[in-house]
Design a protein around this motif. Structure first.
Motif, short mmCIF file in Angstrom:
data_model
loop_
_atom_site.label_atom_id
_atom_site.label_comp_id
_atom_site.label_asym_id
_atom_site.label_seq_id
_atom_site.Cartn_x
_atom_site.Cartn_y
_atom_site.Cartn_z
N UNK A 5 66.34 -41.40 22.95
CA UNK A 5 66.96 -40.23 22.03
C UNK A 5 67.51 -40.97 20.71
N UNK A 6 66.86 -42.23 20.45
CA UNK A 6 67.32 -42.69 18.88
C UNK A 6 66.28 -42.44 17.98
N UNK A 7 66.97 -41.87 16.91
CA UNK A 7 66.18 -41.51 15.74
C UNK A 7 65.70 -42.85 14.71
N UNK A 8 64.43 -42.53 14.38
CA UNK A 8 64.09 -43.79 13.57
C UNK A 8 62.92 -43.27 12.50
N UNK A 9 63.07 -43.92 11.46
CA UNK A 9 62.15 -43.49 10.29
C UNK A 9 60.73 -43.90 10.44
N UNK A 48 56.44 -38.22 14.10
CA UNK A 48 56.20 -37.24 15.17
C UNK A 48 55.33 -35.94 14.62
N UNK A 49 54.67 -35.32 15.48
CA UNK A 49 53.88 -34.08 15.29
C UNK A 49 54.42 -32.83 16.25
N UNK A 99 50.07 -32.16 21.26
CA UNK A 99 49.92 -31.16 22.32
C UNK A 99 49.40 -29.84 21.99
N UNK A 100 48.26 -29.72 22.61
CA UNK A 100 47.63 -28.32 22.22
C UNK A 100 47.75 -27.35 23.69
N UNK A 137 53.53 -39.51 17.13
CA UNK A 137 52.33 -39.62 16.28
C UNK A 137 52.42 -40.80 15.12
N UNK A 138 52.29 -41.96 15.46
CA UNK A 138 52.75 -43.06 14.45
C UNK A 138 51.69 -43.11 13.55
#
Length: 252
Positions: free
Chosen positions: A198-202, A206-207, A143-144, A217-218
């Motif tokens: 809202x589930x965190x995952x390895x 993200x950026x 997002x810029x 950002x996969x």
């Protein structure tokens, strides 16, 4: 309580240093553009104002410009970041606007060097570029800021092909990993459904962008197994759920 002023160490013409908040705001506005280029862009924007400013806006802009030569108007900086992301310097931007005398020479050099310096798509064919542009507009890498994102999206939709290096790098990364634009869209659609819960995952990388807004950002190489199984006929929803479920992060 503010820190005491060092009255003996500052000459009569020396200005107070910028506050931490103002420096932070400036870094958010200008992002990756280095300081010396910010000054070049500031001079170019003052010569060719993108928008009209009211009296207060002009005073604030020039007050900050007078400190170190860098303007701080959000819309003006958005214009600089838009064109910088497309690969143009402040000088080239002025040339395009016919404000410098050697526009003919610039156009001649641009035509000569365009393939070598301006085309970041490599061997990606035109139709594929259009398909990847459409896909990455749906799932941008970062997002810029609302103004810059709108400028980029409008330009990309008008031309059909984005010139943004950040967007192109995302497309080419997934292309090199074997994805088609359609498969990129399917994967990101399912991953974001999981992420929104809202589930965190390895696997969900993200950026961070302007205003500390986090974007998914996969990493393409982490999803090649997903691609292989999806192409073998497995359901995208269940497949994504399974892979993300096995890589969940425990909440502390």
């Amino acid at each position: 309580m503010s820190a005491p002023q060092n009255r003996l160490g500052r000459g009569p013409g020396e200005k107070e240093p910028l506050s931490r908040d103002l420096r932070h705001q400036r870094e958010q506005l200008w992002g990756p553009i280095p300081p010396h280029e910010r000054r070049l862009w500031s001079n170019a924007l003052l010569d060719n104002p993108p928008t009209d400013l009211n009296t207060i806006g002009k005073q604030q802009n020039m007050q900050l410009y007078g400190r170190d030569g860098i303007v701080m108007n959000r819309l003006w900086v958005a214009v600089a970041r838009h064109w910088d992301d497309l690969g143009l310097s402040a000088y080239e931007w002025l040339l395009q606007r016919n404000t410098l005398v050697d526009i003919v020479e610039y156009k001649r050099n641009l035509e000569r060097d365009s393939e070598a310096t301006k085309d970041h798509w490599g061997d990606c064919a035109e139709q594929e570029r259009r398909e990847w542009t459409s896909a990455t507009l749906r799932f941008p890498p970062m997002f810029l800021g609302a103004t810059i994102m709108a400028l980029h999206d409008n330009h990309a939709r008008k031309t059909g092909i984005t010139n943004s290096k950040t967007w192109i790098e995302l497309a080419l990364e997934f292309r090199a990993a074997g994805f088609t634009p359609e498969e990129f869209v399917v994967l990101n659609t399912q991953v974001r459904k999981f992420h929104k819960r809202g589930q965190a995952n390895s696997l969900i990388t993200t950026t961070w962008g302007l205003n500390n807004i986090q974007f998914v950002r996969l990493d393409a190489q982490q999803w090649t197994n997903w691609l292989e199984r999806y192409r073998a006929g497995e359901d995208a929803v269940e497949l994504t759920k399974e892979l993300l479920g096995s890589n969940g992060l425990k909440r502390e």
